[in-house]
Scaffold this active site. Structure first.
Site, PDB file in Angstrom:
ATOM      1  N   ARG A 166     -19.703  54.588   4.081  1.00  0.00           N
ATOM      2  CA  ARG A 166     -21.129  54.576   4.162  1.00  0.00           C
ATOM      3  C   ARG A 166     -21.936  55.223   3.413  1.00  0.00           C
ATOM      4  O   ARG A 166     -23.030  55.814   3.516  1.00  0.00           O
ATOM      5  CB  ARG A 166     -21.598  54.891   5.531  1.00  0.00           C
ATOM      6  CG  ARG A 166     -20.957  54.080   6.526  1.00  0.00           C
ATOM      7  CD  ARG A 166     -21.317  52.827   7.045  1.00  0.00           C
ATOM      8  NE  ARG A 166     -20.809  52.041   8.145  1.00  0.00           N
ATOM      9  CZ  ARG A 166     -19.578  51.591   8.222  1.00  0.00           C
ATOM     10  NH1 ARG A 166     -19.031  51.363   7.028  1.00  0.00           N
ATOM     11  NH2 ARG A 166     -19.116  51.051   9.124  1.00  0.00           N
ATOM     12  N   SER A 238     -26.117  51.006  13.730  1.00  0.00           N
ATOM     13  CA  SER A 238     -25.493  52.423  14.286  1.00  0.00           C
ATOM     14  C   SER A 238     -26.643  53.392  13.741  1.00  0.00           C
ATOM     15  O   SER A 238     -26.791  53.327  12.520  1.00  0.00           O
ATOM     16  CB  SER A 238     -24.335  52.458  13.793  1.00  0.00           C
ATOM     17  OG  SER A 238     -23.272  51.572  14.066  1.00  0.00           O
ATOM     18  N   GLU A 334     -27.553  57.693  10.023  1.00  0.00           N
ATOM     19  CA  GLU A 334     -26.978  56.909   8.980  1.00  0.00           C
ATOM     20  C   GLU A 334     -28.480  56.371   8.449  1.00  0.00           C
ATOM     21  O   GLU A 334     -28.279  56.057   7.088  1.00  0.00           O
ATOM     22  CB  GLU A 334     -26.146  55.707   9.678  1.00  0.00           C
ATOM     23  CG  GLU A 334     -25.597  54.892   8.541  1.00  0.00           C
ATOM     24  CD  GLU A 334     -24.741  53.911   9.268  1.00  0.00           C
ATOM     25  OE1 GLU A 334     -23.564  54.002   9.649  1.00  0.00           O
ATOM     26  OE2 GLU A 334     -25.509  52.734   9.291  1.00  0.00           O
TER      27      GLU A 334
HETATM   28  P1  FAD Z   1     -33.268  48.359   3.739  1.00  0.00           P
HETATM   29  O1  FAD Z   1     -33.143  49.000   5.197  1.00  0.00           O
HETATM   30  O2  FAD Z   1     -34.380  47.743   3.386  1.00  0.00           O
HETATM   31  O3  FAD Z   1     -33.023  49.695   2.792  1.00  0.00           O
HETATM   32  C1  FAD Z   1     -31.967  50.572   2.904  1.00  0.00           C
HETATM   33  C2  FAD Z   1     -31.861  51.498   1.694  1.00  0.00           C
HETATM   34  O4  FAD Z   1     -31.348  50.827   0.701  1.00  0.00           O
HETATM   35  C3  FAD Z   1     -33.160  52.156   1.374  1.00  0.00           C
HETATM   36  O5  FAD Z   1     -32.929  53.315   0.892  1.00  0.00           O
HETATM   37  C4  FAD Z   1     -33.941  51.188   0.430  1.00  0.00           C
HETATM   38  O6  FAD Z   1     -34.710  51.769  -0.440  1.00  0.00           O
HETATM   39  C5  FAD Z   1     -32.526  50.777  -0.262  1.00  0.00           C
HETATM   40  N1  FAD Z   1     -32.558  49.723  -1.062  1.00  0.00           N
HETATM   41  C6  FAD Z   1     -32.744  48.437  -0.764  1.00  0.00           C
HETATM   42  N2  FAD Z   1     -32.442  47.525  -1.521  1.00  0.00           N
HETATM   43  C7  FAD Z   1     -32.435  48.034  -2.600  1.00  0.00           C
HETATM   44  C8  FAD Z   1     -32.138  47.707  -4.124  1.00  0.00           C
HETATM   45  N3  FAD Z   1     -32.003  46.297  -4.282  1.00  0.00           N
HETATM   46  N4  FAD Z   1     -31.817  48.597  -4.947  1.00  0.00           N
HETATM   47  C9  FAD Z   1     -31.868  49.919  -4.735  1.00  0.00           C
HETATM   48  N5  FAD Z   1     -31.992  50.389  -3.400  1.00  0.00           N
HETATM   49  C10 FAD Z   1     -32.205  49.784  -2.435  1.00  0.00           C
HETATM   50  N6  FAD Z   1     -24.498  48.489   8.220  1.00  0.00           N
HETATM   51  C11 FAD Z   1     -23.240  48.310   8.050  1.00  0.00           C
HETATM   52  O7  FAD Z   1     -22.776  49.263   6.976  1.00  0.00           O
HETATM   53  N7  FAD Z   1     -22.400  47.726   8.885  1.00  0.00           N
HETATM   54  C12 FAD Z   1     -22.848  46.936   9.690  1.00  0.00           C
HETATM   55  O8  FAD Z   1     -21.803  46.452  10.428  1.00  0.00           O
HETATM   56  C13 FAD Z   1     -24.078  46.909  10.162  1.00  0.00           C
HETATM   57  N8  FAD Z   1     -24.621  46.425  11.333  1.00  0.00           N
HETATM   58  C14 FAD Z   1     -26.039  46.509  11.577  1.00  0.00           C
HETATM   59  C15 FAD Z   1     -26.448  45.734  12.594  1.00  0.00           C
HETATM   60  C16 FAD Z   1     -27.721  45.702  13.007  1.00  0.00           C
HETATM   61  C17 FAD Z   1     -28.228  45.099  14.234  1.00  0.00           C
HETATM   62  C18 FAD Z   1     -28.634  46.431  12.204  1.00  0.00           C
HETATM   63  C19 FAD Z   1     -30.037  46.415  12.562  1.00  0.00           C
HETATM   64  C20 FAD Z   1     -28.149  47.204  11.022  1.00  0.00           C
HETATM   65  C21 FAD Z   1     -26.865  47.095  10.841  1.00  0.00           C
HETATM   66  N9  FAD Z   1     -26.237  47.812   9.450  1.00  0.00           N
HETATM   67  C22 FAD Z   1     -25.015  47.860   9.256  1.00  0.00           C
HETATM   68  C23 FAD Z   1     -27.220  48.511   8.807  1.00  0.00           C
HETATM   69  C24 FAD Z   1     -27.772  47.661   7.606  1.00  0.00           C
HETATM   70  O9  FAD Z   1     -28.016  46.407   8.129  1.00  0.00           O
HETATM   71  C25 FAD Z   1     -27.348  47.835   6.328  1.00  0.00           C
HETATM   72  O10 FAD Z   1     -27.516  49.244   5.922  1.00  0.00           O
HETATM   73  C26 FAD Z   1     -27.986  46.814   5.470  1.00  0.00           C
HETATM   74  O11 FAD Z   1     -27.369  46.766   3.955  1.00  0.00           O
HETATM   75  C27 FAD Z   1     -29.487  47.368   4.847  1.00  0.00           C
HETATM   76  O12 FAD Z   1     -30.082  46.279   4.275  1.00  0.00           O
HETATM   77  P2  FAD Z   1     -31.594  46.172   4.011  1.00  0.00           P
HETATM   78  O13 FAD Z   1     -31.871  45.166   2.982  1.00  0.00           O
HETATM   79  O14 FAD Z   1     -32.144  45.687   5.410  1.00  0.00           O
HETATM   80  O15 FAD Z   1     -31.964  47.461   3.513  1.00  0.00           O
HETATM   81  P1  NAP Z   2     -15.945  49.504  17.816  1.00  0.00           P
HETATM   82  O1  NAP Z   2     -14.987  48.348  17.449  1.00  0.00           O
HETATM   83  O2  NAP Z   2     -16.193  49.717  19.281  1.00  0.00           O
HETATM   84  O3  NAP Z   2     -15.305  50.998  17.320  1.00  0.00           O
HETATM   85  C1  NAP Z   2     -15.795  52.165  17.429  1.00  0.00           C
HETATM   86  C2  NAP Z   2     -15.529  52.888  16.201  1.00  0.00           C
HETATM   87  O4  NAP Z   2     -14.144  53.243  16.031  1.00  0.00           O
HETATM   88  C3  NAP Z   2     -16.228  52.105  14.936  1.00  0.00           C
HETATM   89  O5  NAP Z   2     -17.362  52.822  14.360  1.00  0.00           O
HETATM   90  C4  NAP Z   2     -14.984  52.038  13.975  1.00  0.00           C
HETATM   91  O6  NAP Z   2     -15.198  52.848  12.955  1.00  0.00           O
HETATM   92  C5  NAP Z   2     -13.847  52.687  14.723  1.00  0.00           C
HETATM   93  N1  NAP Z   2     -12.711  52.097  14.673  1.00  0.00           N
HETATM   94  C6  NAP Z   2     -12.302  51.031  15.553  1.00  0.00           C
HETATM   95  N2  NAP Z   2     -11.029  50.619  15.191  1.00  0.00           N
HETATM   96  C7  NAP Z   2     -10.715  51.093  14.112  1.00  0.00           C
HETATM   97  C8  NAP Z   2      -9.565  51.100  13.531  1.00  0.00           C
HETATM   98  N3  NAP Z   2      -8.435  50.063  13.880  1.00  0.00           N
HETATM   99  N4  NAP Z   2      -9.436  51.832  12.429  1.00  0.00           N
HETATM  100  C9  NAP Z   2     -10.357  52.653  11.996  1.00  0.00           C
HETATM  101  N5  NAP Z   2     -11.747  52.749  12.790  1.00  0.00           N
HETATM  102  C10 NAP Z   2     -11.595  52.048  13.979  1.00  0.00           C
HETATM  103  O7  NAP Z   2     -17.271  49.417  17.046  1.00  0.00           O
HETATM  104  P2  NAP Z   2     -18.512  48.754  17.204  1.00  0.00           P
HETATM  105  O8  NAP Z   2     -19.716  49.630  17.229  1.00  0.00           O
HETATM  106  O9  NAP Z   2     -18.403  47.553  17.884  1.00  0.00           O
HETATM  107  O10 NAP Z   2     -18.567  48.135  15.659  1.00  0.00           O
HETATM  108  C11 NAP Z   2     -17.689  47.144  15.007  1.00  0.00           C
HETATM  109  C12 NAP Z   2     -17.639  47.116  13.594  1.00  0.00           C
HETATM  110  O11 NAP Z   2     -19.039  46.905  13.158  1.00  0.00           O
HETATM  111  C13 NAP Z   2     -17.352  48.675  13.284  1.00  0.00           C
HETATM  112  O12 NAP Z   2     -16.562  48.599  11.760  1.00  0.00           O
HETATM  113  C14 NAP Z   2     -18.999  49.198  12.712  1.00  0.00           C
HETATM  114  O13 NAP Z   2     -18.897  50.185  11.578  1.00  0.00           O
HETATM  115  C15 NAP Z   2     -19.696  48.064  12.369  1.00  0.00           C
HETATM  116  N6  NAP Z   2     -21.161  48.143  12.652  1.00  0.00           N
HETATM  117  C16 NAP Z   2     -21.740  49.202  11.897  1.00  0.00           C
HETATM  118  C17 NAP Z   2     -23.041  49.140  12.407  1.00  0.00           C
HETATM  119  C18 NAP Z   2     -23.917  49.896  11.309  1.00  0.00           C
HETATM  120  O14 NAP Z   2     -25.068  50.019  11.583  1.00  0.00           O
HETATM  121  N7  NAP Z   2     -23.391  50.908  10.476  1.00  0.00           N
HETATM  122  C19 NAP Z   2     -23.604  48.422  13.176  1.00  0.00           C
HETATM  123  C20 NAP Z   2     -22.917  47.631  14.152  1.00  0.00           C
HETATM  124  C21 NAP Z   2     -21.566  47.747  13.969  1.00  0.00           C
HETATM  125  P3  NAP Z   2     -15.947  52.171  11.655  1.00  0.00           P
HETATM  126  O15 NAP Z   2     -17.446  52.129  11.946  1.00  0.00           O
HETATM  127  O16 NAP Z   2     -15.452  53.107  10.381  1.00  0.00           O
HETATM  128  O17 NAP Z   2     -15.474  50.896  11.172  1.00  0.00           O
END
Ligand code: FAD
Ligand code: NAP
Length: 339
Positions: A166, A238, A334
Site C-alpha cells: 500500500r 479500509s 491509509e
Molecule cells: P483519489 O482518492 O482521488 O486520490 C488518492 C491519492 O492519489 C491522492 O493523494 C491523490 O492526490 C493521488 N492521485 C490521484 N490520481 C493521481 C495521479 N493521476 N497522479 C498522481 N497522484 C494521483 N484500495 C486498495 O488498495 N484495495 C482495495 O481493495 C480497495 N477497496 C476500496 C473499497 C472502497 C469501497 C473504497 C471507497 C476504497 C477502496 N480502496 C481500496 C481505496 C481506493 O479506492 C484506492 O486507493 C484507489 O486507487 C484510489 O483511487 P482514486 O482515483 O479515487 O484516488
Molecule cells: P479479509 O478477507 O477479511 O482478510 C482480513 C485481512 O487479512 C486482509 O486485510 C488481508 O490482508 C489479510 N489476509 C486474509 N487472507 C490472507 C492471506 N491468505 N494471506 C495474507 N493476508 C491475508 O479482508 P477484507 O477486509 O474482506 O478485504 C478483502 C481484500 O480486499 C483484502 O485484500 C483487502 O486488502 C482488500 N480491501 C482493501 C480495501 C482498502 O481500502 N484498502 C478495502 C476493502 C478491501 P491484505 O489487506 O494485505 O490483503
C-alpha cells in the site's frame, strides 16, 4: 489544444467517496497531457497549492480546499499484443473497475482479483492497490508521469516506482513530484488465477481451477456483501493499514487472544488484520454522531450523513486509542488527509 474547464468555489461532494460537503477554491478538469503542462506552467507563475484528484476514494478532505484541485480525466486505451502477452497503456482518467472489466472482456487476464476497487487508473499506483493476494505491482510494466520538478513527461520502470505494501514513490518517497498520466499494464491470455484468500475460496466453493471470469464474479460478490457502496453510504474503504508487528509481539498477542487473525509478513513479522483488532475492541458497528464503523467490516469508517473530516478524525482517534490500550498496536490511517 482544447481549453481547460475551470470552476470556482466548486462543490466536491460528488467527487469524494466519503460524500463530505467540500468546497474547492478552483476545480480544473485535465483531459490531456498538454492541458496538464499548461496548468503546471500557470502554477509556476502564480504558485498555489495543488491537489491531483482521481475518484476521491482514498482522501479525507477538509471543508475548504485552497488553491487548485485538478481532476484527472485523461483517457487512453492502447494495447500492444505479442502472442499471449499484452501490454496495455491505460489513461490516468480511466475508471479502474471499468478497465478491469474491459480487459476481461478481451480475454486479457491478470486484474480479476482487483475488481470493484473504486477510483481511477492514475491513482492505482499511488498506493499500489491490492486485494485478495494481488497487488498492482504484479501487473504493471511502466508508469508515464509528468515530472513537476523537471517539467517534462517521463516513463518510470517498476523499480523506479518503489512499490511496497500500500505504498510507492508517489505516496511516501516523493509525494507531489509526479502526476501520473498513464499506466502500462502487463496482462496475459493465459490464466494464472490467485485464489489463496479464504473468503475467495469459500465463495468459489473450493473450486481448484476457476476461470478468471469466475474469480472476477466471486470477488465482486464478496465485496458487495461485505463493503458499503460509496454511492449509498460514504466511505473511503479500509481506513487503517493492517499493522505489521514482530513475531514476538504476535506470539504474545496469541496468548492473550487465541483466535487472533494474523498472516506471515515478508519482513519476518506478522501482519495483523486491523478490522479484527477494532472488532475485538467492541467497535464493529460503533457510531459516534454522524460517523461510525461499518457493521459488516469494522475497518471501514462510514459517513451516515452530515459527517465531515473533523468527525472522522475524532472517531479514528478514539479507535486508535482503544486498539493501543488493548493490544499495544498503533494503527495508521491509509487514506490521505488533505490539506
Ligand atoms: P483519489 O482518492 O482521488 O486520490 C488518492 C491519492 O492519489 C491522492 O493523494 C491523490 O492526490 C493521488 N492521485 C490521484 N490520481 C493521481 C495521479 N493521476 N497522479 C498522481 N497522484 C494521483 N484500495 C486498495 O488498495 N484495495 C482495495 O481493495 C480497495 N477497496 C476500496 C473499497 C472502497 C469501497 C473504497 C471507497 C476504497 C477502496 N480502496 C481500496 C481505496 C481506493 O479506492 C484506492 O486507493 C484507489 O486507487 C484510489 O483511487 P482514486 O482515483 O479515487 O484516488
Ligand atoms: P479479509 O478477507 O477479511 O482478510 C482480513 C485481512 O487479512 C486482509 O486485510 C488481508 O490482508 C489479510 N489476509 C486474509 N487472507 C490472507 C492471506 N491468505 N494471506 C495474507 N493476508 C491475508 O479482508 P477484507 O477486509 O474482506 O478485504 C478483502 C481484500 O480486499 C483484502 O485484500 C483487502 O486488502 C482488500 N480491501 C482493501 C480495501 C482498502 O481500502 N484498502 C478495502 C476493502 C478491501 P491484505 O489487506 O494485505 O490483503
Amino acid at each position: 489544444m482544447s481549453a481547460v474547464s475551470v470552476l470556482h468555489q466548486a462543490s466536491l461532494r460528488e467527487l469524494n467517496t466519503f460524500g463530505f460537503d467540500v468546497i474547492a477554491d478552483t476545480l480544473v478538469t485535465i483531459e490531456n497531457v498538454d492541458q496538464l503542462a499548461q496548468l503546471m506552467q500557470q502554477l509556476k507563475t502564480d504558485p498555489q497549492p495543488l491537489l491531483i484528484l482521481g475518484g476521491g476514494s482514498n482522501l479525507v478532505l477538509a471543508d475548504r480546499i485552497p488553491g487548485v484541485v485538478a481532476r484527472m480525466a485523461i483517457k487512453r486505451w492502447q494495447p500492444q499484443i505479442d502472442g499471449d502477452d499484452i501490454l496495455l497503456w491505460a489513461g490516468a482518467g480511466e475508471n479502474w473497475h471499468q478497465t478491469v472489466e474491459r480487459t476481461l472482456e478481451q480475454g486479457w487476464y491478470g486484474l480479476e482479483n482487483l475488481a470493484l476497487i473504486p477510483g481511477t487508473v492514475g491513482a492505482a499506483p499511488v498506493q499500489n492497490i491490492g486485494a485478495y493476494g494481488v497487488e498492482l505491482k504484479d501487473r504493471i510494466n511502466r508508469v508515464e508521469v509528468f515530472d513537476c520538478q523537471q517539467e517534462c513527461l517521463k516513463q518510470l520502470s517498476l523499480d523506479d516506482c518503489r512499490f511496497a505494501y500500500r505504498d510507492s514513490l508517489f505516496k511516501s518517497v516523493e509525494p507531489g513530484r509526479y502526476v501520473i498520466t498513464a499506466v502500462e499494464l502487463k496482462l496475459s491470455r493465459k490464466a494464472d488465477v490467485q485464489v489463496g484468500y479464504a473468503a475467495l475460496q469459500a465463495e468459489l466453493h473450493g473450486q481448484s481451477t476457476p476461470t478468471p471470469e469466475q474469480v472476477f464474479d466471486a470477488v465482486c460478490r464478496v465485496r458487495r456483501q461485505k463493503l458499503p457502496d460509496p454511492a449509498q453510504l460514504g466511505n473511503a474503504g479500509s481506513f487503517f493499514k493492517n499493522p505489521v508487528v514482530s513475531a514476538e509481539h504476535c506470539q504474545q498477542l496469541r496468548q492473550q487472544e487465541a483466535d487472533l487473525v494474523a498472516h506471515a509478513d515478508p519482513s519476518g513479522g506478522c501482519k495483523l488484520a486491523a478490522g479484527w483488532l477494532i472488532d475485538r475492541c467492541g467497535l464493529k458497528g460503533y457510531r459516534m454522531g454522524s460517523v461510525g464503523t461499518y457493521p459488516q467490516q469494522a475497518l471501514v469508517l462510514v459517513n451516515w450523513g452530515g459527517g465531515d473530516r473533523a468527525a472522522v478524525e475524532q472517531l479514528a482517534e478514539y479507535i486508535r486509542r482503544k486498539v493501543v490500550e488493548r493490544f499495544g498496536v498503533e494503527l495508521e490511517p491509509e487514506p490521505r488527509f488533505y490539506p
